[in-house]
Design a protein around this motif. Structure first.
Motif, PDB file in Angstrom:
ATOM      1  N   SER A  60       0.812  -1.223   0.000  1.00  0.00           N
ATOM      2  CA  SER A  60       0.000   0.000   0.000  1.00  0.00           C
ATOM      3  C   SER A  60       0.845   1.272   0.000  1.00  0.00           C
ATOM      4  CB  SER A  60      -0.949  -0.006   1.193  1.00  0.00           C
ATOM      5  OG  SER A  60      -0.209  -0.048   2.396  1.00  0.00           O
ATOM      6  N   PHE A  61       1.993   1.269   0.676  1.00  0.00           N
ATOM      7  CA  PHE A  61       2.799   2.493   0.699  1.00  0.00           C
ATOM      8  C   PHE A  61       3.380   2.796  -0.684  1.00  0.00           C
ATOM      9  CE2 PHE A  61       5.993  -0.727   1.544  1.00  0.00           C
ATOM     10  CZ  PHE A  61       7.138  -0.261   0.932  1.00  0.00           C
ATOM     11  N   ILE A  62       3.724   1.769  -1.451  1.00  0.00           N
ATOM     12  CA  ILE A  62       4.220   1.994  -2.812  1.00  0.00           C
ATOM     13  C   ILE A  62       3.087   2.487  -3.700  1.00  0.00           C
ATOM     14  CG2 ILE A  62       5.208   0.879  -4.862  1.00  0.00           C
ATOM     15  CD1 ILE A  62       6.798  -0.906  -3.003  1.00  0.00           C
ATOM     16  N   GLN A  63       1.915   1.903  -3.517  1.00  0.00           N
ATOM     17  CA  GLN A  63       0.741   2.327  -4.283  1.00  0.00           C
ATOM     18  C   GLN A  63       0.408   3.794  -3.991  1.00  0.00           C
ATOM     19  OE1 GLN A  63      -0.773   0.189  -6.483  1.00  0.00           O
ATOM     20  NE2 GLN A  63      -1.956   1.941  -7.191  1.00  0.00           N
ATOM     21  N   ALA A  64       0.528   4.205  -2.732  1.00  0.00           N
ATOM     22  CA  ALA A  64       0.251   5.599  -2.360  1.00  0.00           C
ATOM     23  C   ALA A  64       1.255   6.551  -3.000  1.00  0.00           C
ATOM     24  CB  ALA A  64       0.276   5.748  -0.842  1.00  0.00           C
ATOM     25  N   VAL A  65       2.527   6.172  -3.034  1.00  0.00           N
ATOM     26  CA  VAL A  65       3.553   7.016  -3.655  1.00  0.00           C
ATOM     27  C   VAL A  65       3.285   7.151  -5.151  1.00  0.00           C
ATOM     28  CG1 VAL A  65       6.016   7.128  -4.248  1.00  0.00           C
ATOM     29  CG2 VAL A  65       5.322   6.544  -1.930  1.00  0.00           C
ATOM     30  N   ILE A  66       2.903   6.053  -5.798  1.00  0.00           N
ATOM     31  CA  ILE A  66       2.633   6.100  -7.241  1.00  0.00           C
ATOM     32  C   ILE A  66       1.402   6.945  -7.535  1.00  0.00           C
ATOM     33  CG2 ILE A  66       1.957   4.665  -9.216  1.00  0.00           C
ATOM     34  CD1 ILE A  66       3.878   2.538  -8.085  1.00  0.00           C
ATOM     35  N   ASP A  67       0.397   6.867  -6.681  1.00  0.00           N
ATOM     36  CA  ASP A  67      -0.786   7.717  -6.862  1.00  0.00           C
ATOM     37  C   ASP A  67      -0.430   9.195  -6.742  1.00  0.00           C
ATOM     38  OD1 ASP A  67      -2.389   5.506  -7.277  1.00  0.00           O
ATOM     39  OD2 ASP A  67      -3.093   5.409  -5.195  1.00  0.00           O
ATOM     40  N   LYS A  68       0.455   9.532  -5.804  1.00  0.00           N
ATOM     41  CA  LYS A  68       0.901  10.918  -5.658  1.00  0.00           C
ATOM     42  C   LYS A  68       1.702  11.375  -6.870  1.00  0.00           C
ATOM     43  CE  LYS A  68       0.864  11.132  -0.662  1.00  0.00           C
ATOM     44  NZ  LYS A  68       1.638  11.330   0.558  1.00  0.00           N
ATOM     45  N   LEU A  69       2.544  10.467  -7.407  1.00  0.00           N
ATOM     46  CA  LEU A  69       3.318  10.805  -8.609  1.00  0.00           C
ATOM     47  C   LEU A  69       2.405  11.013  -9.809  1.00  0.00           C
ATOM     48  CD1 LEU A  69       6.369   8.391  -8.309  1.00  0.00           C
ATOM     49  CD2 LEU A  69       6.354  10.868  -7.977  1.00  0.00           C
ATOM     50  N   ASN A  70       1.362  10.204  -9.922  1.00  0.00           N
ATOM     51  CA  ASN A  70       0.409  10.370 -11.017  1.00  0.00           C
ATOM     52  C   ASN A  70      -0.383  11.668 -10.892  1.00  0.00           C
ATOM     53  OD1 ASN A  70       0.986   8.114 -12.580  1.00  0.00           O
ATOM     54  ND2 ASN A  70      -0.379   6.801 -11.393  1.00  0.00           N
ATOM     55  N   ALA A  71      -0.559  12.151  -9.671  1.00  0.00           N
ATOM     56  CA  ALA A  71      -1.319  13.379  -9.453  1.00  0.00           C
ATOM     57  C   ALA A  71      -0.479  14.638  -9.715  1.00  0.00           C
ATOM     58  CB  ALA A  71      -1.856  13.404  -8.024  1.00  0.00           C
TER      59      ALA A  71
END
Length: 168
Positions: A60-71
């Protein structure tokens, strides 16, 4: 492989140092894999404005970082990305230095123990043994064989664990 298992028996008194060295090796391998897997998606995100696509089975922490990068805006990422790569490289190389230093220290300690044990064995041999064997042959075997073992410990064991971590 049987010889490496025998070598690992010398680790009995050095398990803590070995565990720390292997842990730093694991962290360095993680950053090396992270560094390589970061380059292509980030350059696609910056230059082509493509979203980073990831599988669902990531933590989940990697998924959260990728979501922030996509934003984030690609122009912002363009300025952040070089600094992130430099920081990741710096962290990776600190851990690479640490595990190389620790494995070198461990190798020297193991060689000391092997040399002590070998010296002890030679001191307990009978005089008849020394009259049958040539002195030069004994010295040659001792120095050469110990150097072969040192190379096996220094490079063989290190590469065994490091390459395993890189595959994982």
């Amino acid at each position: 492989m049987k010889n490496y298992i025998k070598l690992l028996s010398f680790l009995k008194g050095h398990r803590r140092l070995f565990a720390v060295a292997v842990s730093t090796m694991l962290i360095a391998s993680f950053f090396e894999g992270f560094q390589l897997s970061l380059l292509v998606p980030m350059t696609d995100r910056i230059f082509n404005n493509k979203k980073i696509i990831v599988p669902n089975n990531l933590p989940s922490f990697i998924q959260a970082v990728i979501d922030k990068l996509n934003a984030l805006d690609p122009a912002t990422l363009f300025w952040i990305f070089p600094f992130a790569v430099i920081v990741i490289l710096l962290i990776k190389h600190v851990f690479v230095f640490a595990y190389q230093y620790l494995m070198s220290d461990l190798s020297q300690r193991l060689m000391r123990d092997i040399r002590y044990r070998l010296y002890e064995k030679i001191q307990n041999l009978s005089l008849d043994y020394f009259s049958k064997k040539r002195t030069g042959e004994l010295i040659s075997r001792i120095t050469h064989d110990v150097n072969v073992v040192e190379n096996a410990v220094s490079y063989g064991v290190t590469d065994l664990f490091r390459q395993t971590f890189m595959i994982i």
